[in-house]
Design a protein around this motif. Structure first.
Motif, PDB file in Angstrom:
ATOM      1  N   MET A  12       0.803  -1.214   0.000  1.00 29.44           N
ATOM      2  CA  MET A  12       0.000   0.000   0.000  1.00 29.44           C
ATOM      3  C   MET A  12       0.833   1.260   0.000  1.00 29.44           C
ATOM      4  N   SER A  13       2.001   1.208   0.581  1.00 27.52           N
ATOM      5  CA  SER A  13       2.815   2.413   0.548  1.00 27.52           C
ATOM      6  C   SER A  13       3.167   2.774  -0.880  1.00 27.52           C
ATOM      7  N   MET A  14       3.149   1.791  -1.809  1.00 28.42           N
ATOM      8  CA  MET A  14       3.366   2.072  -3.220  1.00 28.42           C
ATOM      9  C   MET A  14       2.073   2.463  -3.900  1.00 28.42           C
ATOM     10  N   ALA A  15       0.955   1.863  -3.491  1.00 29.69           N
ATOM     11  CA  ALA A  15      -0.317   2.150  -4.159  1.00 29.69           C
ATOM     12  C   ALA A  15      -0.723   3.598  -4.008  1.00 29.69           C
ATOM     13  N   ALA A  16      -0.247   4.232  -2.918  1.00 29.25           N
ATOM     14  CA  ALA A  16      -0.586   5.639  -2.705  1.00 29.25           C
ATOM     15  C   ALA A  16       0.368   6.578  -3.427  1.00 29.25           C
ATOM     16  N   LEU A  17       1.377   5.994  -4.115  1.00 32.03           N
ATOM     17  CA  LEU A  17       2.436   6.822  -4.661  1.00 32.03           C
ATOM     18  C   LEU A  17       2.150   7.289  -6.080  1.00 32.03           C
ATOM     19  N   SER A  18       3.086   8.101  -6.580  1.00 32.04           N
ATOM     20  CA  SER A  18       3.238   8.436  -7.987  1.00 32.04           C
ATOM     21  C   SER A  18       2.146   9.304  -8.543  1.00 32.04           C
ATOM     22  N   THR A  19       1.244   9.836  -7.684  1.00 31.27           N
ATOM     23  CA  THR A  19       0.124  10.569  -8.246  1.00 31.27           C
ATOM     24  C   THR A  19       0.004  11.967  -7.679  1.00 31.27           C
ATOM     25  N   ALA A  20       1.125  12.554  -7.345  1.00 33.68           N
ATOM     26  CA  ALA A  20       1.090  13.847  -6.671  1.00 33.68           C
ATOM     27  C   ALA A  20       0.730  15.000  -7.576  1.00 33.68           C
ATOM     28  N   PHE A  21       0.796  14.820  -8.904  1.00 33.20           N
ATOM     29  CA  PHE A  21       0.725  15.971  -9.780  1.00 33.20           C
ATOM     30  C   PHE A  21      -0.529  16.020 -10.627  1.00 33.20           C
ATOM     31  N   ALA A  22      -1.612  15.392 -10.195  1.00 38.95           N
ATOM     32  CA  ALA A  22      -2.870  15.507 -10.927  1.00 38.95           C
ATOM     33  C   ALA A  22      -3.352  16.942 -10.960  1.00 38.95           C
ATOM     34  N   ALA A 119       8.652   7.988   3.822  1.00 34.67           N
ATOM     35  CA  ALA A 119       9.226   7.114   2.792  1.00 34.67           C
ATOM     36  C   ALA A 119       8.365   7.122   1.535  1.00 34.67           C
ATOM     37  N   SER A 120       7.046   7.137   1.709  1.00 31.78           N
ATOM     38  CA  SER A 120       6.155   7.172   0.562  1.00 31.78           C
ATOM     39  C   SER A 120       6.295   8.488  -0.203  1.00 31.78           C
ATOM     40  N   ILE A 121       6.389   9.593   0.530  1.00 35.86           N
ATOM     41  CA  ILE A 121       6.521  10.902  -0.121  1.00 35.86           C
ATOM     42  C   ILE A 121       7.866  11.003  -0.838  1.00 35.86           C
ATOM     43  N   GLU A 122       8.912  10.476  -0.233  1.00 37.71           N
ATOM     44  CA  GLU A 122      10.220  10.475  -0.899  1.00 37.71           C
ATOM     45  C   GLU A 122      10.168   9.682  -2.195  1.00 37.71           C
ATOM     46  N   GLN A 123       9.410   8.583  -2.188  1.00 39.70           N
ATOM     47  CA  GLN A 123       9.277   7.771  -3.401  1.00 39.70           C
ATOM     48  C   GLN A 123       8.541   8.544  -4.491  1.00 39.70           C
ATOM     49  N   ILE A 124       7.492   9.266  -4.103  1.00 43.21           N
ATOM     50  CA  ILE A 124       6.755  10.077  -5.071  1.00 43.21           C
ATOM     51  C   ILE A 124       7.682  11.121  -5.684  1.00 43.21           C
ATOM     52  N   ALA A 125       8.449  11.792  -4.836  1.00 45.66           N
ATOM     53  CA  ALA A 125       9.375  12.809  -5.335  1.00 45.66           C
ATOM     54  C   ALA A 125      10.400  12.196  -6.282  1.00 45.66           C
ATOM     55  N   ARG A 126      10.963  11.047  -5.904  1.00 47.86           N
ATOM     56  CA  ARG A 126      11.981  10.394  -6.729  1.00 47.86           C
ATOM     57  C   ARG A 126      11.420   9.986  -8.084  1.00 47.86           C
ATOM     58  N   LEU A 130      12.295  14.743  -8.549  1.00 48.03           N
ATOM     59  CA  LEU A 130      12.295  15.925  -7.697  1.00 48.03           C
ATOM     60  C   LEU A 130      12.851  15.561  -6.330  1.00 48.03           C
ATOM     61  N   SER A 131      13.319  16.582  -5.630  1.00 50.99           N
ATOM     62  CA  SER A 131      13.585  16.426  -4.207  1.00 50.99           C
ATOM     63  C   SER A 131      12.270  16.634  -3.455  1.00 50.99           C
ATOM     64  N   VAL A 132      12.262  16.301  -2.157  1.00 48.78           N
ATOM     65  CA  VAL A 132      11.045  16.516  -1.372  1.00 48.78           C
ATOM     66  C   VAL A 132      10.717  18.006  -1.302  1.00 48.78           C
ATOM     67  N   ASP A 133      11.743  18.842  -1.183  1.00 47.94           N
ATOM     68  CA  ASP A 133      11.502  20.292  -1.147  1.00 47.94           C
ATOM     69  C   ASP A 133      10.896  20.779  -2.457  1.00 47.94           C
ATOM     70  N   ARG A 136       7.308  19.781  -2.530  1.00 49.00           N
ATOM     71  CA  ARG A 136       6.521  20.690  -1.696  1.00 49.00           C
ATOM     72  C   ARG A 136       6.201  21.982  -2.460  1.00 49.00           C
ATOM     73  N   GLN A 137       7.209  22.519  -3.160  1.00 54.56           N
ATOM     74  CA  GLN A 137       7.004  23.755  -3.913  1.00 54.56           C
ATOM     75  C   GLN A 137       6.014  23.549  -5.056  1.00 54.56           C
ATOM     76  N   ARG A 138       6.094  22.416  -5.715  1.00 53.85           N
ATOM     77  CA  ARG A 138       5.163  22.134  -6.820  1.00 53.85           C
ATOM     78  C   ARG A 138       3.733  22.049  -6.306  1.00 53.85           C
ATOM     79  N   LEU A 139       3.556  21.384  -5.177  1.00 51.83           N
ATOM     80  CA  LEU A 139       2.222  21.268  -4.600  1.00 51.83           C
ATOM     81  C   LEU A 139       1.681  22.633  -4.208  1.00 51.83           C
ATOM     82  N   MET A 140       2.526  23.436  -3.594  1.00 51.24           N
ATOM     83  CA  MET A 140       2.105  24.778  -3.204  1.00 51.24           C
ATOM     84  C   MET A 140       1.708  25.603  -4.420  1.00 51.24           C
ATOM     85  N   ALA A 141       2.480  25.481  -5.511  1.00 55.73           N
ATOM     86  CA  ALA A 141       2.176  26.224  -6.735  1.00 55.73           C
ATOM     87  C   ALA A 141       0.831  25.805  -7.320  1.00 55.73           C
ATOM     88  N   ASP A 142       0.457  24.545  -7.095  1.00 51.86           N
ATOM     89  CA  ASP A 142      -0.818  24.041  -7.605  1.00 51.86           C
ATOM     90  C   ASP A 142      -1.965  24.277  -6.628  1.00 51.86           C
TER      91      ASP A 142
END
Length: 452
Positions: A12-22, A119-126, A130-133, A136-142
């Motif tokens: 599940m930690s992977m199932a929640a990943l990779s979708t930060a930029f919808a 760890a899940s957020i780091e995976q999404i960034a990777r 992107l770095s985690v920072d 964070r900036q991309r999410l804030m911009a959106d």
């Protein structure tokens, strides 16, 4: 038996990943599409409570933000949007269920620590280079709150852990059931060789007195579907199943992997069409959009070609658009083909399948072990060749063939494993639905908005 149906049970930690930029793609798409509900200005309206779930609340702001994301995803799947009030009602019901899940998890002592979320957020960034920072900036911009994003990841992991404890772990398959299943398979009936592509709309019977009224409602929906209305849109509008916002699509199934009430109908009428089915405490509108020949599992026979393969699986979800998944897989394929990395390493880093820890290794496969789309692509590959992104009912795959061999068919141990997995899948769908309904029914829910 489709081996991937078991292999595709996700970490599940992977199932929640990779979708930060919808949200980023949603901005572009929404500019070209019909308007959807977005948060309105004004603190009073945004903080208005629309529902109470036990000791928790759902605000109008939460509802509007989630409705916006769901509407974008429906468009991305080419599903016609339901009327906005009905879509909001569907999303509100989903939020109510999510609150009930979180409360039940707290009661049972399930805690998802910050380390797992990090760890899940780091995976999404990777996965987004992107770095985690930078994430964070991309999410804030959106316009997406990073704290809200963290909680969404935590909630996804919590739901999976709770379901594993209360549903998955309790499903038992007695040896006698396996014996009976294999005996039925040996008969080679039509049900063993035909697969059906099925969508459904679930209408729960909330009180026995409403049975006939809800039957009429189901019949009206069925007539609209037969008249040519988009079934996925009808499911997104009326279904109360967990797959409603995916158009009610449960994919390709044979009779052995369907609930008995559906299988009984198709035994009598194994063809395309729209059917109304009476369940134990629900009405189901079922659409069979297509049929095909399934792969026969014979209990004995001559030698068959087996393929040793591995794969990388990625999912399209509320947060990860289809185009982004395809782009990432194409980039991974390019890196493997260029010798910049190897397939096993890429699978460990990026695959959401539980085979990822084995470098995506699926072991030796023979005809019928995988879904047809996967098998067709796999069969076209030479050893060490990597496929293009392949779509199946589980998501998108990259496939690599390691080697092939000829082996005698009909291995008894293999057949029992296959039978156990098929029977487990059949029970799991019904068990998950009953679990979800029980959680919802036990919760105290007060809807404070008269529109719902």
């Amino acid at each position: 038996m489709n081996k991937l149906k078991t292999i595709a049970v996700l970490t599940m930690s992977m199932a929640a990943l990779s979708t930060a930029f919808a949200a980023e793609q949603a901005v572009t798409e929404s500019a070209q599409a019909a308007p959807v509900v977005q948060p309105q200005a004004g603190n009073v309206e945004l903080d208005r409570i629309v529902a109470v779930v036990n000791n928790d609340v759902i605000t109008d702001r939460e509802l509007q933000e989630r409705t916006h994301v769901v509407a974008i995803n429906l468009r991305r799947q080419n599903i016609q949007l339901p009327p906005m009030e009905q879509l909001r009602a569907q999303v509100l019901e989903r939020l109510i269920f999510e609150r009930a899940i979180k409360q039940r998890a707290r009661e049972t002592g399930i805690r998802i620590d910050d380390q797992m979320v990090n760890a899940s957020i780091e995976q999404i960034a990777r996965q987004n280079n992107l770095s985690v920072d930078q994430l964070r900036q991309r999410l804030m911009a959106d316009g997406v709150s990073f704290s809200s994003f963290r909680e969404e990841i935590r909630d996804e992991i919590t739901t999976q852990r709770l379901r594993e404890r209360e549903v998955d772990a309790k499903i038992q398959i007695p040896e006698s059931e396996i014996d009976a299943y294999l005996a039925e398979q040996a008969g080679f009936t039509t049900g063993n060789t035909t697969e059906f592509h099925i969508q459904h709309i679930l209408i729960p019977i909330d009180h026995p007195d409403n049975t006939e009224k809800l039957k009429k409602h189901a019949e009206e929906i069925a007539e609209r579907a037969r008249a040519g209305e988009d079934f996925a849109m009808l499911a997104a509008t009326y279904s109360r199943a967990s797959d409603a916002l995916q158009g009610g699509d449960i994919g390709w199934r044979n009779l052995q992997s369907l609930p008995n009430v559906m299988a009984d109908v198709l035994k009598e009428s194994p063809r395309k069409g729209v059917y109304i089915i009476k369940g134990k405490d629900s009405w189901d509108v079922m659409r069979v959009s297509d049929t095909r020949d399934g792969v026969q599992f014979k209990l004995a026979g001559g030698p068959v070609e087996q393929t040793h393969a591995r794969h990388i699986l990625m999912l399209v979800s509320d947060i990860t658009p289809e185009g982004e998944v395809i782009h990432r897989l194409n980039d991974i394929k390019r890196r493997i083909d260029a010798g910049e990395s190897d397939f096993a390493t890429m699978a460990r880093l990026h695959s959401v399948d539980n085979s990822a820890t084995r470098g995506g290794d699926l072991g030796w496969l023979q005809p019928g072990d995988t879904v047809p789309e996967f098998e067709k692509a796999m069969n076209s590959l030479k050893p060490n060749e990597v496929s293009e992104p392949i779509k199946s009912q589980f998501g998108y795959h990259l496939i690599q063939v390691i080697e092939r061999r000829m082996e005698k068919n009909g291995n008894p141990q293999r057949m029992r494993i296959a039978a156990r997995q098929q029977l487990r899948e059949k029970k799991l769908g019904e068990a998950v639905y009953n679990w979800q309904r029980e959680l919802r029914d036990r919760a105290y829910v007060e809807i404070r908005d008269s529109h719902y």
